[in-house]
Scaffold this active site. Structure first.
Site, short mmCIF file in Angstrom:
data_model
loop_
_atom_site.label_atom_id
_atom_site.label_comp_id
_atom_site.label_asym_id
_atom_site.label_seq_id
_atom_site.Cartn_x
_atom_site.Cartn_y
_atom_site.Cartn_z
N ARG A 1 0.24 7.34 -5.96
CA ARG A 1 -0.35 8.05 -7.10
C ARG A 1 -1.58 7.34 -7.67
O ARG A 1 -1.59 6.12 -7.77
CB ARG A 1 0.71 8.22 -8.20
CG ARG A 1 1.81 9.17 -7.78
CD ARG A 1 2.92 9.33 -8.80
NE ARG A 1 3.88 10.33 -8.32
CZ ARG A 1 4.86 10.07 -7.43
NH1 ARG A 1 5.02 8.86 -6.95
NH2 ARG A 1 5.66 11.04 -7.02
N HIS B 1 4.63 7.53 6.25
CA HIS B 1 5.59 8.14 5.33
C HIS B 1 6.79 8.70 6.12
O HIS B 1 7.13 9.88 6.00
CB HIS B 1 4.90 9.24 4.53
CG HIS B 1 5.55 9.58 3.24
ND1 HIS B 1 6.61 10.45 3.15
CD2 HIS B 1 5.31 9.16 1.98
CE1 HIS B 1 6.98 10.56 1.88
NE2 HIS B 1 6.21 9.78 1.15
N GLU C 1 7.95 2.87 3.10
CA GLU C 1 6.48 2.96 3.21
C GLU C 1 5.83 1.59 3.08
O GLU C 1 5.74 1.05 1.97
CB GLU C 1 5.92 3.88 2.12
CG GLU C 1 6.40 5.31 2.19
CD GLU C 1 6.29 6.01 0.83
OE1 GLU C 1 5.17 6.23 0.37
OE2 GLU C 1 7.33 6.31 0.22
#
Ligand code: NAG
Ligand code: NAG
Ligand code: NAG
Ligand code: NAG
Ligand code: NAG
Ligand code: NAG
Ligand code: NAG
Length: 398
Positions: free
Chosen positions: A101, A199, A358
Site C-alpha cells: 500500500r 504474491h 511475500e
C-alpha cells in the site's frame, strides 16, 4: 513471438543482467503455451506452470511424504480465468510497480509530489500498483526452456500516475526441488518508486488435508523477525516499528508455531486491521545485526511446513521484509483447481485456506524517509537496477 519490442538499451540490459540466452529455446515444451494457456517448466522433484497475466505462477507440483504429487499453490485451471476472475486476489503474481500500500496514493521524489491512482479502502490508498497494476496485464514471454521462463513488461511513463518508464524482467528457474525467482527492473527515463514481490498463495496440502480445508495447521518459523511494521486500521504503516514480544501472537521467531495457534487469543482481533482476525503483517528480516551473511547460504528467513503432507518450504531471499497474510478474507468464493482438493468436500478456498508469503522491502518505505529505504525503493536512469531474488527450497519430512 520470442522477443518483445524493446529499446536496444533495454534488450542488451536484459541479455547482460538476467544472463539469459535469448536464442530459440531448446525445449521439449516449446515456446508456446499448453492447451490451458500455461507454460510448464520442470526439474527433478518439481514442476511448475506460469501464465503471462501478472507473470503469475499457476501450478506448483511437488511429491508429498506418501508419494502423492500435490499442487500447492492457488491459481486457476486456465490462463484466461486470471483475467476474467472478478475478485482478482493477485494469485501468484508479481505486483508492481510498487507492491503493497501507498499511503494516500501519494509520494514525493526530489520535491515533486506524485498522486497515483487509488484502488483500495474506498480510494484512500493504492494497493499493488493501482487498478491496472502489473498483475492486471499480460507480460511477454521472452524465453522458455525446459527448466526456466522469463517474462518482460514495459510499464509506460505516467501509467497509474507513476513517473517514468520501467522495463522489467521476471525469471523463474527450477532446479532439483527448488524454485528460484529473479526480478530485475530498470527505470529508464525518470526517478520512480519500484518494489516488487511474488504474491504466491500456498496450501502445502493441496487442499487435501482430511481434517481441515484450511492452512491453520501449517507451522511457520520466522527466525529473524523480531519486529514488524506498525499499521493503522486499514493496514497503512503509521511510522512505528513494533516488537514481536516473545509469546505474543506475532512471535514466530522464538519458536516455530502453527498459523492458527493463537487464532482465539484476544490479541488476535485487529491484528490484520480493524475487526480482522489473523495475519496480514509486514515482518522485518533483521540479519545484519548478527554480522555479515550470504542470503543464499545462511539460514532461510522463513520456513513453513505441514505435517499432513510432510512438505516443507524454506525461503531464502535478498529482501529485508516479509509480508504474511493468512487468507482471512477468503470466504468460499474462489475455486480451487481440478488438481487440488478432497473428494466430497466443497471445491473452494475457505477462510484461512491459504497463506501468502511475500518477500519484499519495507512496505510504504517511500513515505518513510526516516527508515532509509530510498536506495532499495527509488530508482532513476543510470542507477543500478532494482533486483529481487528468492529461492524456495522444498523438502519432505516423512
Ligand atoms: C537440446 O539440445 C541438445 C543438443 O542438441 C539435446 O541433446 C537435447 O535433448 C535438447 N533438448 C533439451 C530439452 O535440452
Ligand atoms: C491475457 O492473455 C489471456 C490468454 O491469452 C487472454 O485470455 C486474456 O484476455 C489476456 N488478458 C489481458 C488483460 O490482456
Ligand atoms: C493526500 O494527498 C493529497 C495530494 O494528493 C494532499 O493534498 C492531502 O493533503 C493528502 N492527505 C493527507 C491526509 O495526507
Ligand atoms: C500463541 O501460541 C503459542 C504456541 O501455542 C503459545 O505458546 C502462546 O502462549 C500463544 N500466545 C498467545 C498470546 O495466545
Ligand atoms: C490443527 O489446528 C487446530 C486449530 O489450531 C488445533 O486445534 C489442532 O490441534 C491442530 N491439529 C494438529 C494435528 O496439529
Ligand atoms: C467492527 O466491528 C464492530 C462490531 O461488530 C462494528 O460496530 C464496527 O462497525 C466494525 N468496524 C468496521 C470498520 O468494520
Ligand atoms: C466473498 O468475498 C468476495 C471477494 O472479496 C466478495 O466480493 C463477496 O461479496 C464475499 N461474499 C460473501 C458471501 O461475503
Amino acid at each position: 513471438m520470442l522477443f518483445p519490442m524493446l529499446s536496444s538499451l533495454a534488450f542488451c540490459f536484459a541479455a547482460g543482467v538476467a544472463g539469459q540466452t535469448y536464442a530459440t529455446p531448446n525445449s521439449t515444451h516449446g515456446p508456446t503455451p499448453d492447451a490451458n494457456g500455461k507454460y510448464e517448466i520442470s526439474a527433478e522433484g518439481i514442476r511448475a506452470r506460469f501464465v503471462p497475466y501478472g507473470a503469475s505462477i499457476s501450478d506448483l507440483f511437488v511429491v508429498d511424504k506418501n508419494g502423492v504429487e500435490r499442487d500447492i499453490v492457488l491459481g486457476f485451471d486456465t490462463a484466461g480465468e486470471f483475467t476474467t476472475d472478478p475478485y482478482h486476489p493477485h494469485l501468484g503474481s508479481v505486483p508492481g510497480r510498487y507492491a503493497n500500500r501507498i499511503k494516500n496514493s501519494t509520494f514525493t521524489i526530489d520535491g515533486t509530489t506524485y498522486k497515483v491512482t487509488p484502488n483500495d479502502n474506498n480510494g484512500l490508498n493504492t494497493l499493488h500498483g493501482g487498478p491496472d497494476g502489473w498483475d492486471y496485464r499480460n507480460f511477454t514471454v521472452v524465453a522458455h526452456t525446459a527448466d526456466s521462463i522469463t517474462f518482460s513488461i514495459v510499464d509506460p511513463d505516467g501509467k497509474e500516475g507513476f513517473p517514468g518508464e520501467v522495463v522489467s524482467y521476471i525469471t523463474y528457474t527450477l532446479s532439483p526441488n527448488t524454485w528460484h525467482i529473479k526480478m530485475v527492473a530498470l527505470a529508464t527515463t525518470k526517478k520512480t518508486p519500484i518494489m516488487l514481490s511474488s504474491h504466491t498463495y500456498w496450501n502445502l496440502d493441496g487442499f487435501a488435508h482430511p481434517d481441515t480445508p484450511t492452512a491453520l495447521n501449517h507451522t511457520v518459523s520466522l527466525p529473524f523477525s523480531g519486529q514488524r511494521v506498525g499499521v493503522d486500521g486499514i493496514l497503512i504503516p503509521d511510522g512505528t516499528i513494533l516488537p514481536n514480544a516473545k509469546g505474543s501472537v506475532n512471535d514466530f521467531w522464538s519458536a516455530p508455531k502453527q498459523m492458527g495457534a493463537n487464532l482465539t487469543s484476544p490479541e488476535m482481533l485487529g491484528n490484520c486491521g480493524t475487526n480482522c482476525t489473523g495475519y496480514d503483517n509486514c515482518f522485518l528480516v533483521n540479519r545484519a545485526q548478527n554480522g555479515p551473511y550470504d542470503w543464499r547460504t545462511s539460514d532461510p528467513i522463513a520456513s513453513v511446513w505441514s505435517d499432513f503432507s510432510g512438505i516443507k518450504l524454506d525461503i531464502y531471499t535478498d529482501q529485508d521484509a516479509f509480508q504474511v497474510y493468512s487468507c482471512g478474507f477468503q470466504n468460499g468464493t474462489l475455486p480451487i483447481k481440478s488438481s487440488q482438493g478432497l473428494e466430497g468436500r466443497r471445491r473452494v478456498v475457505e477462510k484461512y485456506g491459504c497463506i501468502v508469503l511475500e518477500v519484499q522491502d519495507w512496505i510504504d518505505g517511500i513515505n518513510h524517509p526516516e527508515w532509509g529505504r530510498e536506495k532499495r525503493q527509488v530508482f532513476g536512469p543510470g542507477d543500478e537496477p532494482y533486483v529481487l531474488e528468492a529461492t524456495y527450497v522444498f523438502s519432505v519430512d516423512s
